[in-house]
Each structure stands twice: as C-alpha cells, then as structure tokens.
Design an enzyme around this catalytic site. Structure first.
Site, PDB file in Angstrom:
ATOM      1  N   CYS A  74     -46.596 -69.648  20.182  1.00 21.55           N
ATOM      2  CA  CYS A  74     -47.041 -68.354  20.269  1.00 21.55           C
ATOM      3  C   CYS A  74     -45.786 -67.665  19.846  1.00 21.55           C
ATOM      4  O   CYS A  74     -45.045 -67.587  20.501  1.00 21.55           O
ATOM      5  CB  CYS A  74     -47.780 -67.926  21.526  1.00 21.55           C
ATOM      6  SG  CYS A  74     -48.020 -66.300  21.580  1.00 21.55           S
ATOM      7  N   CYS A 189     -48.669 -65.889  13.772  1.00 23.00           N
ATOM      8  CA  CYS A 189     -49.230 -65.829  14.885  1.00 23.00           C
ATOM      9  C   CYS A 189     -50.068 -67.256  14.765  1.00 23.00           C
ATOM     10  O   CYS A 189     -50.655 -67.389  13.686  1.00 23.00           O
ATOM     11  CB  CYS A 189     -50.257 -64.438  15.030  1.00 23.00           C
ATOM     12  SG  CYS A 189     -51.496 -65.068  16.332  1.00 23.00           S
TER      13      CYS A 189
HETATM   14  N1  DGL Z   1     -51.041 -66.884  19.154  1.00 22.18           N
HETATM   15  C1  DGL Z   1     -50.258 -65.728  19.487  1.00 22.18           C
HETATM   16  C2  DGL Z   1     -49.083 -65.602  18.514  1.00 22.18           C
HETATM   17  O1  DGL Z   1     -48.685 -66.572  17.911  1.00 22.18           O
HETATM   18  C3  DGL Z   1     -50.779 -64.358  19.657  1.00 22.18           C
HETATM   19  C4  DGL Z   1     -52.166 -64.160  20.286  1.00 22.18           C
HETATM   20  C5  DGL Z   1     -52.215 -62.927  21.194  1.00 22.18           C
HETATM   21  O2  DGL Z   1     -52.090 -61.794  21.007  1.00 22.18           O
HETATM   22  O3  DGL Z   1     -52.607 -63.309  22.453  1.00 22.18           O
HETATM   23  O4  DGL Z   1     -48.477 -64.705  18.470  1.00 22.18           O
END
Ligand code: DGL
Length: 266
Positions: A74, A189
C-alpha cells in the site's frame, strides 16, 4: 514444521495485485493477507495517526505470526510508516511500496509523467522527495483521487464499475504542453491495477500505466533469499484477516477466488 509466512498488508483488496505476483515467483511460500478494512480508506488518514495505527497493528501481527517478512502493499501506508515499522521491529524485514517515480522518469520520452494516488500519498514529503531525487528533469503532475480506491473495491466485490467516474478521476493525469503529451501514468495505489482496463478505455490518449507489483514481488524474493520456504507446505492454506472482523460474503467469495481462507484476527 510450519514455515514462517509472509504478511501482505493493505487497507483492502489492493494488496492482492502484489500477492498474485509474489505467488508466481514464490509458489511454495505461505502468505497471510491482512486487509485493514477497519481503517479503509487509509488515503484519508492524517499521516502520524496512520503511522501509529499501523505500528500498533503490526505489534499484534508479528507476535501472532512470527513472519519471515512483511510487505506493505500500500503506497499510502508505506510512505507514512515504513521507517517507523523498521525501527519498531528490527528483526522483521519490511518491503514497501512507494510510487514508481524513478522507473517512470527513466522511461518517459515526452518528459511529462503523472502520478495517480490517494490524497494521502500525494501530500507526503516522501513522494515529493522521490520526485526531487529521481525526476527533477521531468514535469511530474501529482493527481490525488479519493474515489478510485473505493471504486476498485466495489469492482472487485460486485463486478461493477462506474466508467464515467473513472474517466473523471484520471482526466487530470493527461497534460499537453509545447506539443508534448503525458506518456506515463504511475499507478501509485495498489488498488488501481484492477481498474487499468477501464482506465485504458476512458483515457484521452494511450499511455504506459506503470504497475509496480512485479518489482515489489522481486524485491521480496531478494529479501527472503536466505530463508527458503519449507517445501511441501501446501497442506496449510494461505489466509486472509480482515481487521474489522466483519467480511461481507462478497469479500469472502473474492478471497476464496484468490485461494485465501478467512481467518480471525489474533
Ligand atoms: N491501496 C492503498 C494504496 O496503495 C490505498 C487505498 C486506501 O486509501 O485505503 O495507497
């Protein structure tokens, strides 16, 4: 003997884009997927509060699972908390996911690159530093979206995506300047690769969409080099833990599709 698993952390389904690449490279490895849905969307959290929350959660997870390594799959979390996690748990190797600005700067021909991310990642000093270090010769546009991660969640659970919303969210990535056009969009993301076909369809012109999942999996492989998985471990299924403790049945179905058995938080 049961082998030490690799923890893969995300706020929801985004880290599955990294898990699928990791499995290709490490089919014998056991994975425990952590969906921190209680904190979703982490893109809306204030940086220090998010860091404290994740360090607290990892205290619990490391104690319970004794992992061989942990992947913060993430960008929003990695750019806020990687340094804190490494300081708090020095025995656990952490692999982070940070915006792929360096490879984008190396590949762009027009010099116009966009970074599509959550509002949290766009705000981070970490992201600004990556641009200063690797892309000072490029024109980098940071585009923060608070809608795309929830759209990816809905798409993966219910199979539906609002294409017009995707079009509107990606539109600011496309820049024309002195006869040149943006030619690379960094998917900063981990949720976004699930929507990339809709992005291609609704983009005003073709670009290279940079998904770092494979590079992260390769980094994990390097980090684990000294600790091979115990062979013949397939009797122990990979699992998924939802921090809220309440996974909807569509999520349970999705996790099953990824070969993950729902488990309770320790
Ligand atoms: N999957 C997360 C990232 O790579 C973000 C998702 C969220 O805002 O929870 O930044």
């Amino acid at each position: 003997m049961m082998d030490a698993p690799v923890l893969i952390y995300d706020s929801g389904v985004g880290g599955l884009t990294v898990l699928r690449e990791a499995r290709v490279l490490m089919p014998a490895r056991r994975f425990v997927y952590i969906a921190d849905d209680a904190a979703f969307p982490v893109g809306a959290w204030e940086e220090r509060a998010l860091a404290a929350h994740i360090v607290g959660l990892f205290g619990e997870l490391i104690e319970a699972h004794r992992p061989a390594a942990a992947v913060i799959a993430c960008n929003t979390a990695s750019t806020a908390v990687l340094a804190d996690l490494r300081a708090a748990f020095p025995k656990t190797p952490f692999v982070g996911t940070v915006p792929a600005i360096k490879p984008a700067a190396e590949r762009t021909r027009s010099g116009l690159v966009s970074v599509l991310a959550t509002p949290g990642t766009v705000k981070r000093q970490y992201t600004r530093d990556l641009i200063g270090e690797w892309a000072s010769k490029c024109h980098v546009r940071l585009v923060g979206s608070d809608r795309l991660a929830p759209l990816a969640e809905t798409y993966m659970r219910d199979g539906f995506v609002d294409e017009e919303a995707v079009r509107a969210e990606i539109a600011p990535c496309f820049v024309e300047r002195d006869g040149l056009r943006t030619d690379i969009v960094v998917l900063a993301c981990t949720h976004y690769p699930f929507l990339v076909n809709r992005m291609r369809k609704t983009a005003p012109w073709p670009v290279d969409w940079l998904d770092p999942a494979e590079a992260i999996a390769r980094r994990l492989l390097t980090v684990l080099d000294g600790a091979p998985a115990v062979s013949g471990r397939r009797d122990v299924p990979d699992s998924a833990i939802f921090t809220s403790g309440k996974a909807h049945f569509t999520v349970a179905r999705l996790m099953q599709g990824f070969g993950l058995q729902l488990a309770q938080r320790p």
